[in-house]
Scaffold this motif. Structure first.
Motif, PDB file in Angstrom:
ATOM      1  N   LEU A 101       1.215  -0.883   0.392  1.00 40.92           N
ATOM      2  CA  LEU A 101      -0.068   0.220   0.220  1.00 40.92           C
ATOM      3  C   LEU A 101       1.024   0.618   0.213  1.00 40.92           C
ATOM      4  O   LEU A 101       1.060   2.207  -0.366  1.00 40.92           O
ATOM      5  CB  LEU A 101      -0.993   0.045   1.016  1.00 40.92           C
ATOM      6  CG  LEU A 101      -1.627  -1.116   1.146  1.00 40.92           C
ATOM      7  CD1 LEU A 101      -3.101  -1.058   2.370  1.00 40.92           C
ATOM      8  CD2 LEU A 101      -2.784  -0.246  -0.144  1.00 40.92           C
ATOM      9  N   ALA A 102       1.330   1.660   0.767  1.00 37.20           N
ATOM     10  CA  ALA A 102       2.705   2.257   0.597  1.00 37.20           C
ATOM     11  C   ALA A 102       3.622   2.698  -0.578  1.00 37.20           C
ATOM     12  O   ALA A 102       3.896   4.091  -1.189  1.00 37.20           O
ATOM     13  CB  ALA A 102       3.738   2.235   1.523  1.00 37.20           C
ATOM     14  N   GLY A 103       3.724   1.536  -1.055  1.00 39.31           N
ATOM     15  CA  GLY A 103       4.380   1.864  -3.110  1.00 39.31           C
ATOM     16  C   GLY A 103       2.826   2.646  -3.616  1.00 39.31           C
ATOM     17  O   GLY A 103       4.007   2.310  -5.125  1.00 39.31           O
ATOM     18  N   ALA A 104       2.061   1.410  -3.732  1.00 40.42           N
ATOM     19  CA  ALA A 104       0.976   2.431  -4.883  1.00 40.42           C
ATOM     20  C   ALA A 104       1.136   4.255  -4.905  1.00 40.42           C
ATOM     21  O   ALA A 104       0.262   3.926  -5.957  1.00 40.42           O
ATOM     22  CB  ALA A 104      -0.287   1.938  -3.979  1.00 40.42           C
ATOM     23  N   ASP A 105       1.456   4.817  -3.808  1.00 35.95           N
ATOM     24  CA  ASP A 105       1.369   5.922  -4.096  1.00 35.95           C
ATOM     25  C   ASP A 105       2.323   6.850  -5.039  1.00 35.95           C
ATOM     26  O   ASP A 105       2.681   6.890  -5.468  1.00 35.95           O
ATOM     27  CB  ASP A 105       1.952   6.750  -2.195  1.00 35.95           C
ATOM     28  CG  ASP A 105       0.690   6.377  -1.423  1.00 35.95           C
ATOM     29  OD1 ASP A 105      -1.111   6.004  -1.808  1.00 35.95           O
ATOM     30  OD2 ASP A 105       0.565   6.271   0.226  1.00 35.95           O
TER      31      ASP A 105
END
Length: 105
Positions: A101-105
């Motif tokens: 989820l952090a890499g999706a930003d």
């Protein structure tokens, strides 16, 4: 008639006896049970418990190892290891989800 009853009782008593030279496993004859294998007497090691819990958690535990665990292992050990495994598994899943989820930003 009395002889027939006496003879039947005598036959029943003889049927319960073993033939001479045959071991019936009775403790009074001095026969002892064989000692359990050395492997059966000692408990499971840490690596065996961890691998059993990991395999069982993934659903790939072999029946041979499962039977060994029930013969040699202690329930408390497997319960504690299972709880630790579950907590680590949940932590790993949460970490992966957070990283994705952090890499999706």
């Amino acid at each position: 008639m009395e002889d027939r009853n006496h003879s039947a009782a005598k036959d029943e008593a003889a049927a319960g006896q073993d033939a001479p030279g045959q071991d019936n496993g009775d403790a009074s004859t001095g026969a002892q049970e064989p000692a359990p294998d050395r492997e059966e007497r000692k408990g499971l090691g840490v690596l065996q418990v961890v691998s059993s819990v990991f395999a069982a958690g993934l659903g790939v535990q072999s029946s041979r190892n499962r039977e060994r665990d029930f013969r040699q292992g202690r329930a408390g050990t497997f319960i504690a290891a299972g709880l630790i495994f579950t907590a680590l598994f949940i932590g790993a899943v949460l970490t992966v989800v957070k990283l994705v989820l952090a890499g999706a930003d």
